[in-house]
Design a protein around this motif. Structure first.
Motif, short mmCIF file in Angstrom:
data_model
loop_
_atom_site.label_atom_id
_atom_site.label_comp_id
_atom_site.label_asym_id
_atom_site.label_seq_id
_atom_site.Cartn_x
_atom_site.Cartn_y
_atom_site.Cartn_z
N UNK A 6 67.96 43.36 35.43
CA UNK A 6 68.08 42.11 34.71
C UNK A 6 68.17 40.98 36.26
N UNK A 7 68.27 39.92 35.91
CA UNK A 7 68.11 38.89 37.11
C UNK A 7 69.19 39.04 37.97
N UNK A 8 70.58 39.14 37.56
CA UNK A 8 71.80 39.39 38.41
C UNK A 8 71.83 40.51 39.34
N UNK A 9 71.22 41.63 38.81
CA UNK A 9 71.18 42.77 39.72
C UNK A 9 69.80 42.66 40.83
N UNK A 10 68.85 41.74 40.53
CA UNK A 10 67.82 41.45 41.27
C UNK A 10 68.40 40.57 42.36
N UNK A 11 68.95 39.60 42.12
CA UNK A 11 69.69 38.74 43.07
C UNK A 11 70.65 39.47 43.93
N UNK A 12 71.28 40.44 43.35
CA UNK A 12 72.27 41.10 44.22
C UNK A 12 71.67 42.07 45.13
N UNK A 13 70.73 42.75 44.82
CA UNK A 13 69.70 43.74 45.78
C UNK A 13 69.36 42.77 46.71
N UNK A 14 68.54 41.77 46.30
CA UNK A 14 67.97 40.83 47.37
C UNK A 14 68.73 40.43 48.60
N UNK A 15 70.04 39.90 48.01
CA UNK A 15 71.11 39.57 48.71
C UNK A 15 71.72 40.78 49.77
N UNK A 16 71.98 42.03 49.21
CA UNK A 16 72.33 43.13 50.07
C UNK A 16 71.07 43.46 51.06
N UNK A 17 69.90 43.42 50.72
CA UNK A 17 68.95 43.81 51.69
C UNK A 17 68.81 42.62 52.62
N UNK A 18 68.95 41.40 52.53
CA UNK A 18 68.76 40.31 53.44
C UNK A 18 70.21 40.50 54.31
N UNK A 19 71.38 40.81 53.68
CA UNK A 19 72.49 40.98 54.51
C UNK A 19 72.16 42.07 55.52
N UNK A 20 71.81 43.22 55.21
CA UNK A 20 71.66 44.32 56.18
C UNK A 20 70.54 43.91 57.29
N UNK A 21 69.54 42.99 57.02
CA UNK A 21 68.53 42.49 57.86
C UNK A 21 69.14 41.54 58.89
N UNK A 22 69.91 40.54 58.39
CA UNK A 22 70.55 39.54 58.92
C UNK A 22 71.64 39.71 59.82
N UNK A 23 72.46 40.65 59.51
CA UNK A 23 73.83 41.13 60.15
C UNK A 23 73.43 41.83 61.41
N UNK A 24 72.30 42.55 61.58
CA UNK A 24 72.11 43.05 62.81
C UNK A 24 72.38 42.42 64.31
N UNK A 25 73.26 42.95 65.01
CA UNK A 25 73.93 41.84 66.18
C UNK A 25 74.60 41.10 66.18
N UNK A 26 75.29 40.85 64.93
CA UNK A 26 76.32 39.92 64.59
C UNK A 26 77.72 40.63 64.20
N UNK A 27 77.80 42.04 64.35
CA UNK A 27 79.05 42.82 63.83
C UNK A 27 79.93 42.77 64.93
N UNK A 28 81.16 43.08 64.69
CA UNK A 28 82.26 43.51 65.56
C UNK A 28 82.51 44.68 65.60
N UNK A 29 83.20 45.53 66.54
CA UNK A 29 83.68 46.97 66.43
C UNK A 29 84.99 46.66 66.43
N UNK A 30 85.59 47.58 65.31
CA UNK A 30 86.76 48.09 65.17
C UNK A 30 86.92 49.40 65.32
N UNK A 31 87.51 50.01 66.16
CA UNK A 31 87.72 51.51 66.32
C UNK A 31 86.09 51.97 66.21
N UNK A 32 85.44 51.73 66.85
CA UNK A 32 83.85 52.23 66.97
C UNK A 32 83.32 52.09 65.57
N UNK A 33 83.68 51.37 64.64
CA UNK A 33 82.86 51.00 63.75
C UNK A 33 82.23 49.64 63.60
N UNK A 34 81.12 49.27 63.35
CA UNK A 34 80.50 48.00 63.10
C UNK A 34 80.96 47.19 62.04
N UNK A 35 81.62 46.29 61.99
CA UNK A 35 82.16 45.38 60.93
C UNK A 35 81.47 44.07 60.88
#
Length: 146
Positions: free
Chosen positions: A2-31
């Motif tokens: 459905x449309x909600x899932x399409x929107x959410x999947x698109x948002x998650x994919x955009x997040x994964x692309x857009x957040x590269x290099x914008x994360x902070x490290x906490x105990x060696x993990x990127x957040x």
């Protein structure tokens, strides 16, 4: 799908692309920062995204906030956060705001906007303590200059 899932999947994919290099490290993990999560979610979902926060508990020692995420009025995720007022200098005056931001960030992470995982209370507490120490050091250095 459905449309909600399409929107959410698109948002998650955009997040994964857009957040590269914008994360902070906490105990060696990127957040990713909550502001990054909110901005990308809002950019993709617009007014169909609703983040509702609720103050569950507040006294002179701690604050507990719940955040619920809705897309097109359908509840999809919840995040909880507790802040202790004496945990840091920032929490002395802004525990409620920190709890609300943390709860929203956790809810967005449970929605799927996450990098290496959802930080535990210990990881966040340790990061806040580290930031508070850095702030205190910088303030002392400024006092020495003036």
């Amino acid at each position: 799908m459905d449309n909600k899932n399409d929107k959410l999947i698109s948002t998650i994919n955009d997040f994964k692309k857009s957040s590269i290099g914008q994360n902070i490290s906490i105990h060696g993990k990127a957040y990713s920062l909550v502001s990054t999560r909110v901005a990308i979610a809002r950019r993709n979902l617009g007014s169909s995204l609703d983040i509702k926060t609720t103050l569950l508990y507040q006294d002179d020692k701690k604050v507990i906030v719940k955040a619920d995420i809705f897309i097109d009025e359908k509840h999809l995720a919840t995040g909880l956060a507790e802040e202790v007022r004496t945990a840091s200098r920032i929490n002395n005056t802004s525990a409620l705001e920190n709890a609300e931001t943390s709860a929203a960030g956790r809810a967005l992470a449970f929605l799927g906007l996450l990098t290496d995982g959802i930080p535990s209370a210990e990881e966040i507490s340790s990061a806040l303590a580290q930031q508070d120490k850095q702030l205190q050091t910088a303030l002392k250095e400024l006092d020495g200059v003036s």
